[in-house]
Design an enzyme around this catalytic site. Structure first.
Site, PDB file in Angstrom:
ATOM      1  N   LEU A  23       0.850  -1.197   0.000  1.00 50.39           N
ATOM      2  CA  LEU A  23       0.000   0.000   0.000  1.00 50.39           C
ATOM      3  C   LEU A  23       0.886   1.247   0.000  1.00 50.39           C
ATOM      4  O   LEU A  23       1.687   1.457   0.917  1.00 50.39           O
ATOM      5  CB  LEU A  23      -0.901   0.017   1.236  1.00 50.39           C
ATOM      6  CG  LEU A  23      -1.842  -1.179   1.401  1.00 50.39           C
ATOM      7  CD1 LEU A  23      -2.796  -0.942   2.568  1.00 50.39           C
ATOM      8  CD2 LEU A  23      -2.618  -1.435   0.122  1.00 50.39           C
ATOM      9  N   ALA A  24       0.718   2.052  -1.033  1.00 51.63           N
ATOM     10  CA  ALA A  24       1.613   3.210  -1.181  1.00 51.63           C
ATOM     11  C   ALA A  24       0.895   4.405  -1.753  1.00 51.63           C
ATOM     12  O   ALA A  24       1.498   5.252  -2.406  1.00 51.63           O
ATOM     13  CB  ALA A  24       2.778   2.816  -2.090  1.00 51.63           C
ATOM     14  N   ALA A  25      -0.415   4.489  -1.536  1.00 55.25           N
ATOM     15  CA  ALA A  25      -1.170   5.554  -2.190  1.00 55.25           C
ATOM     16  C   ALA A  25      -1.309   6.823  -1.351  1.00 55.25           C
ATOM     17  O   ALA A  25      -1.655   7.883  -1.863  1.00 55.25           O
ATOM     18  CB  ALA A  25      -2.559   5.038  -2.554  1.00 55.25           C
ATOM     19  N   ARG A  30       1.187  13.778   7.767  1.00 56.04           N
ATOM     20  CA  ARG A  30       1.974  14.132   8.957  1.00 56.04           C
ATOM     21  C   ARG A  30       3.408  14.527   8.624  1.00 56.04           C
ATOM     22  O   ARG A  30       4.155  14.981   9.479  1.00 56.04           O
ATOM     23  CB  ARG A  30       1.944  12.975   9.967  1.00 56.04           C
ATOM     24  CG  ARG A  30       0.590  12.808  10.628  1.00 56.04           C
ATOM     25  CD  ARG A  30       0.410  11.439  11.266  1.00 56.04           C
ATOM     26  NE  ARG A  30      -0.015  10.425  10.309  1.00 56.04           N
ATOM     27  CZ  ARG A  30      -0.234   9.148  10.621  1.00 56.04           C
ATOM     28  NH1 ARG A  30      -0.074   8.742  11.860  1.00 56.04           N
ATOM     29  NH2 ARG A  30      -0.624   8.285   9.694  1.00 56.04           N
ATOM     30  N   LYS A  37       4.703  10.434   0.528  1.00 53.07           N
ATOM     31  CA  LYS A  37       5.510   9.947   1.667  1.00 53.07           C
ATOM     32  C   LYS A  37       6.439   8.805   1.312  1.00 53.07           C
ATOM     33  O   LYS A  37       7.605   8.787   1.711  1.00 53.07           O
ATOM     34  CB  LYS A  37       4.579   9.532   2.806  1.00 53.07           C
ATOM     35  CG  LYS A  37       5.329   8.988   4.003  1.00 53.07           C
ATOM     36  CD  LYS A  37       4.442   8.809   5.205  1.00 53.07           C
ATOM     37  CE  LYS A  37       3.424   7.734   5.048  1.00 53.07           C
ATOM     38  NZ  LYS A  37       2.653   7.533   6.291  1.00 53.07           N
ATOM     39  N   GLU A 167      -7.579   1.644  16.216  1.00 49.01           N
ATOM     40  CA  GLU A 167      -6.666   2.721  15.819  1.00 49.01           C
ATOM     41  C   GLU A 167      -6.548   3.760  16.931  1.00 49.01           C
ATOM     42  O   GLU A 167      -7.492   3.987  17.694  1.00 49.01           O
ATOM     43  CB  GLU A 167      -7.184   3.378  14.523  1.00 49.01           C
ATOM     44  CG  GLU A 167      -7.145   2.465  13.325  1.00 49.01           C
ATOM     45  CD  GLU A 167      -5.743   1.908  13.052  1.00 49.01           C
ATOM     46  OE1 GLU A 167      -4.797   2.697  12.977  1.00 49.01           O
ATOM     47  OE2 GLU A 167      -5.596   0.679  12.928  1.00 49.01           O
ATOM     48  N   ASN A 182      -0.135  -3.075  15.979  1.00 48.00           N
ATOM     49  CA  ASN A 182      -0.243  -3.673  14.649  1.00 48.00           C
ATOM     50  C   ASN A 182       0.910  -3.141  13.821  1.00 48.00           C
ATOM     51  O   ASN A 182       1.043  -1.933  13.607  1.00 48.00           O
ATOM     52  CB  ASN A 182      -1.588  -3.254  14.034  1.00 48.00           C
ATOM     53  CG  ASN A 182      -1.672  -3.584  12.558  1.00 48.00           C
ATOM     54  OD1 ASN A 182      -1.093  -4.581  12.110  1.00 48.00           O
ATOM     55  ND2 ASN A 182      -2.391  -2.756  11.815  1.00 48.00           N
ATOM     56  N   ALA A 393      49.809  26.692  -9.148  1.00 47.25           N
ATOM     57  CA  ALA A 393      48.680  27.291  -8.423  1.00 47.25           C
ATOM     58  C   ALA A 393      47.870  28.197  -9.338  1.00 47.25           C
ATOM     59  O   ALA A 393      48.432  28.944 -10.126  1.00 47.25           O
ATOM     60  CB  ALA A 393      49.211  28.084  -7.236  1.00 47.25           C
TER      61      ALA A 393
HETATM   62  C1  UD1 Z   1      -1.575   1.965   9.859  1.00 50.26           C
HETATM   63  C2  UD1 Z   1      -2.534   0.990  10.534  1.00 50.26           C
HETATM   64  C3  UD1 Z   1      -2.136   0.848  12.002  1.00 50.26           C
HETATM   65  C4  UD1 Z   1      -0.704   0.381  12.101  1.00 50.26           C
HETATM   66  C5  UD1 Z   1       0.230   1.282  11.326  1.00 50.26           C
HETATM   67  C6  UD1 Z   1       1.594   0.641  11.219  1.00 50.26           C
HETATM   68  C7  UD1 Z   1      -4.692   1.137   9.413  1.00 50.26           C
HETATM   69  C8  UD1 Z   1      -6.070   1.674   9.475  1.00 50.26           C
HETATM   70  N1  UD1 Z   1      -3.899   1.479  10.412  1.00 50.26           N
HETATM   71  O1  UD1 Z   1      -1.756   3.244  10.441  1.00 50.26           O
HETATM   72  O2  UD1 Z   1      -2.993  -0.073  12.639  1.00 50.26           O
HETATM   73  O3  UD1 Z   1      -0.325   0.319  13.462  1.00 50.26           O
HETATM   74  O4  UD1 Z   1      -0.240   1.507   9.992  1.00 50.26           O
HETATM   75  O5  UD1 Z   1       2.528   1.514  10.637  1.00 50.26           O
HETATM   76  O6  UD1 Z   1      -4.372   0.410   8.490  1.00 50.26           O
HETATM   77  N2  UD1 Z   1      -2.481   3.994   2.230  1.00 50.26           N
HETATM   78  C9  UD1 Z   1      -3.045   3.806   0.970  1.00 50.26           C
HETATM   79  N3  UD1 Z   1      -4.284   4.284   0.747  1.00 50.26           N
HETATM   80  C10 UD1 Z   1      -5.022   4.916   1.694  1.00 50.26           C
HETATM   81  C11 UD1 Z   1      -4.455   5.087   2.982  1.00 50.26           C
HETATM   82  C12 UD1 Z   1      -3.182   4.609   3.210  1.00 50.26           C
HETATM   83  O7  UD1 Z   1      -2.416   3.238   0.080  1.00 50.26           O
HETATM   84  O8  UD1 Z   1      -6.165   5.314   1.390  1.00 50.26           O
HETATM   85  C13 UD1 Z   1      -1.104   3.501   2.470  1.00 50.26           C
HETATM   86  C14 UD1 Z   1      -0.142   4.593   2.878  1.00 50.26           C
HETATM   87  O9  UD1 Z   1       0.508   5.121   1.741  1.00 50.26           O
HETATM   88  C15 UD1 Z   1       0.824   3.865   3.813  1.00 50.26           C
HETATM   89  C16 UD1 Z   1      -0.008   2.741   4.386  1.00 50.26           C
HETATM   90  O10 UD1 Z   1      -1.140   2.596   3.554  1.00 50.26           O
HETATM   91  O11 UD1 Z   1       1.920   3.339   3.090  1.00 50.26           O
HETATM   92  C17 UD1 Z   1      -0.448   3.000   5.831  1.00 50.26           C
HETATM   93  O12 UD1 Z   1      -1.183   4.190   5.872  1.00 50.26           O
HETATM   94  P1  UD1 Z   1      -0.985   5.262   7.042  1.00 50.26           P
HETATM   95  O13 UD1 Z   1      -1.899   6.401   6.781  1.00 50.26           O
HETATM   96  O14 UD1 Z   1       0.434   5.556   7.237  1.00 50.26           O
HETATM   97  O15 UD1 Z   1      -1.554   4.433   8.282  1.00 50.26           O
HETATM   98  P2  UD1 Z   1      -1.129   4.592   9.817  1.00 50.26           P
HETATM   99  O16 UD1 Z   1      -1.874   5.699  10.425  1.00 50.26           O
HETATM  100  O17 UD1 Z   1       0.340   4.573   9.950  1.00 50.26           O
HETATM  101 MG    MG Z   2       1.815   4.785   8.550  1.00 52.81          MG
END
Ligand code: UD1
Ligand code: MG
Length: 468
Positions: A23-25, A30, A37, A167, A182, A393
């Protein structure tokens, strides 16, 4: 599913049906930055590249990356990787992100889900996680954090079974005090995940479709979640803020520094050493503080690097001394060379053995032959210099006419006097001498003296003007 002539074992069969989702979207709000990111760098590589490289080590059928924020920029960052890209048009949460990929994955696969912002995950933990899912169909990586703030908390029942992930923003005070978090990695059978994914809702503080809600769904369906404890806390550190990025970077650098020291490299202070790339290094080398190494480097034996040097994509021979504050990029340095202090060796330069390059000397796209010296305040660009030549030089190769670059060729055993300017294109033959202060506009043959100087005049009894 791939089958090979009936000889495959049950375990191999299982691994080959593994799909991986990264997941990288997300934007990474923050970080307070316009950059997506997952493209932030850790030890010179993007967070996503770290995760993708680790994922590649796990035997799999296919890797899917969910992208969205940063669109093509994110795809371009991994354009040479064998992955399948799936777009998440709106970032509605991690559960919604996974929902975008599921239709592409065979129902018979197991799915390993990774988060692109957790870069230091290691292969061993992931392998354990994949194995743990074999029994129940669902495994989850967890870790214990002294300061769990920001992470989803693992809620267990009185029999110690995992019953939910809550969360941070939705957690009660009691849940917030849970230190088991998690990590963001799970393996679920595709068929099971498909049966849950459309029931996720966004009724939570962030109005997001949380992937983590599938844990509670598993409990409802009597599917046991098999927990796997991460090997170390740092490998599951999520990067959500710049502070977390810098902490992960320092940790990674210290691990690298200790590994190099174990292999025999002298590092004055592991907390002031940075390697952002791959280093191949011989023995008896000493690296002083604040040395930054980038890209691909190959260093020989008995090299000393003084404080504050930047060395990038370079090959260095044996017995080389690099003095403080020098910058070397994309070049080849022979044996027994001395460079710096304050030298700058720019890309495509080649220094043969025993070359000396001293302070405030800049060399670009040039080759210097054996024992040639340029010890002070020079610019050498687009030049080919032979052996045993001395560059005085302040000598400048004037390689640029405002529109085009031109070459300077200097033979063996040439003496170029201080402050000479060599207006390229120009050739100086072997054994010649260029007088100090000369402006050389024409080729100079071998064993000649070239001098271009206005005749000196002296005015006797000269009186200086007086202040009125
Ligand atoms: C998430 C977890 C949390 C965990 C933590 C670990 C959820 C709801 N929460 O929180 O339980 O402890 O990671 O680091 O999953 N992303 C998408 N699409 C979206 C949202 C996010 O691709 O719509 C990707 C982000 O780019 C990221 C990853 O998912 O790489 C995690 O998303 P992030 O928003 O960082 O979740 P956390 O708040 O860290
Ligand atoms: Mg995260």
């Amino acid at each position: 599913m791939l089958k090979i002539s009936g000889s495959i074992t049950k375990e191999e069969d299982f691994k080959l049906s593994l799909s991986i989702i990264i997941l990288a979207a997300g934007q990474g709000k923050r970080m307070n930055s316009d950059k997506p990111k997952v493209l932030n760098l850790l030890a010179g590589k993007s967070l996503l590249t770290h995760v993708c490289e680790t994922a590649t080590k796990i035997e799999h059928r296919e890797i899917y990356i969910v992208y969205g924020c940063g669109g093509e920029q994110v795809r371009d960052s991994l354009k040479n990787s064998q992955v399948t890209w799936v777009k998440q048009k709106e970032q509605l949460g991690t559960g919604h992100a996974v929902q975008q990929v599921l239709p592409s994955i065979p129902k018979t696969d197991d799915i390993l889900i990774l988060y692109g912002d957790v870069p230091l995950i290691n292969e061993t933990s992931l392998t354990k996680l994949v194995k743990a899912a074999a029994d129940t169909g669902f495994s989850l990586l967890t870790a214990y954090f002294d300061e769990p703030y920001g992470y989803g908390r693992i809620v267990r029942d009185s029999s110690d079974n995992i019953v939910a992930i809550t969360e941070e923003k939705d957690a009660t005070e009691e849940e917030q005090s849970i230190c088991e978090v998690n990590a963001g990695f799970m393996v679920i059978k595709s068929e099971i995940l498909n049966s849950w994914i459309n029931s996720l809702n966004n009724k939570n503080k962030q109005n997001e479709y949380y992937l983590t809600d599938v844990v509670a769904m598993a409990v409802k369906d009597n599917i046991k979640v098999s927990p796997v404890l991460a090997e170390s806390v740092i490998e599951v550190q999520g990067i959500n803020t710049r502070a977390q990025l810098s902490e992960a970077e320092r940790y990674y650098q210290i691990v690298q520094a200790y590994r190099l020291m174990d292999e025999g490299v002298g590092i004055s202070d592991p907390s002031r050493f940075d390697l952002r790339g791959e280093l191949e290094i011989g023995s008896d080398n000493e690296i002083d503080v604040n040395v930054v190494m980038e890209g691909r480097l190959k260093l020989g034996n008995n090299i000393s690097i003084a404080p504050n040097c930047l060395i990038k994509d370079t090959i260095i021979g044996d017995n080389v001394k690099i003095f403080a504050n020098s910058v070397i990029e994309n070049s080849v340095i022979g044996n027994d060379c001395r460079i710096g202090p304050f030298a700058r060796i720019r890309p495509d330069s080649i220094l043969d053995n025993h070359v000396h390059v001293g302070n405030f000397v800049e060399i670009k796209k040039s080759s210097l032959g054996k024992r040639t010296k340029a010890n002070h305040l020079s610019y050498i660009g687009d030049a080919e210099i032979g052996n045993d030549t001395n560059i005085g030089a302040g000598v400048i190769t004037c390689n640029y006419d405002g529109a085009n670059k031109h070459k300077t060729s200097i033979g063996d055993n040439v003496f170029v006097g201080s402050d000479a300017q060599l207006i390229a294109p120009v050739r100086i033959g072997d054994g010649s001498t260029i007088a100090a202060g000369a402006t050389i506009t024409k080729n100079v043959g071998s064993s000649s003296l070239a001098i271009s100087r206005a005749e000196q005049k002296s005015v006797p009894n000269w009186e200086r003007p007086k202040k009125k």
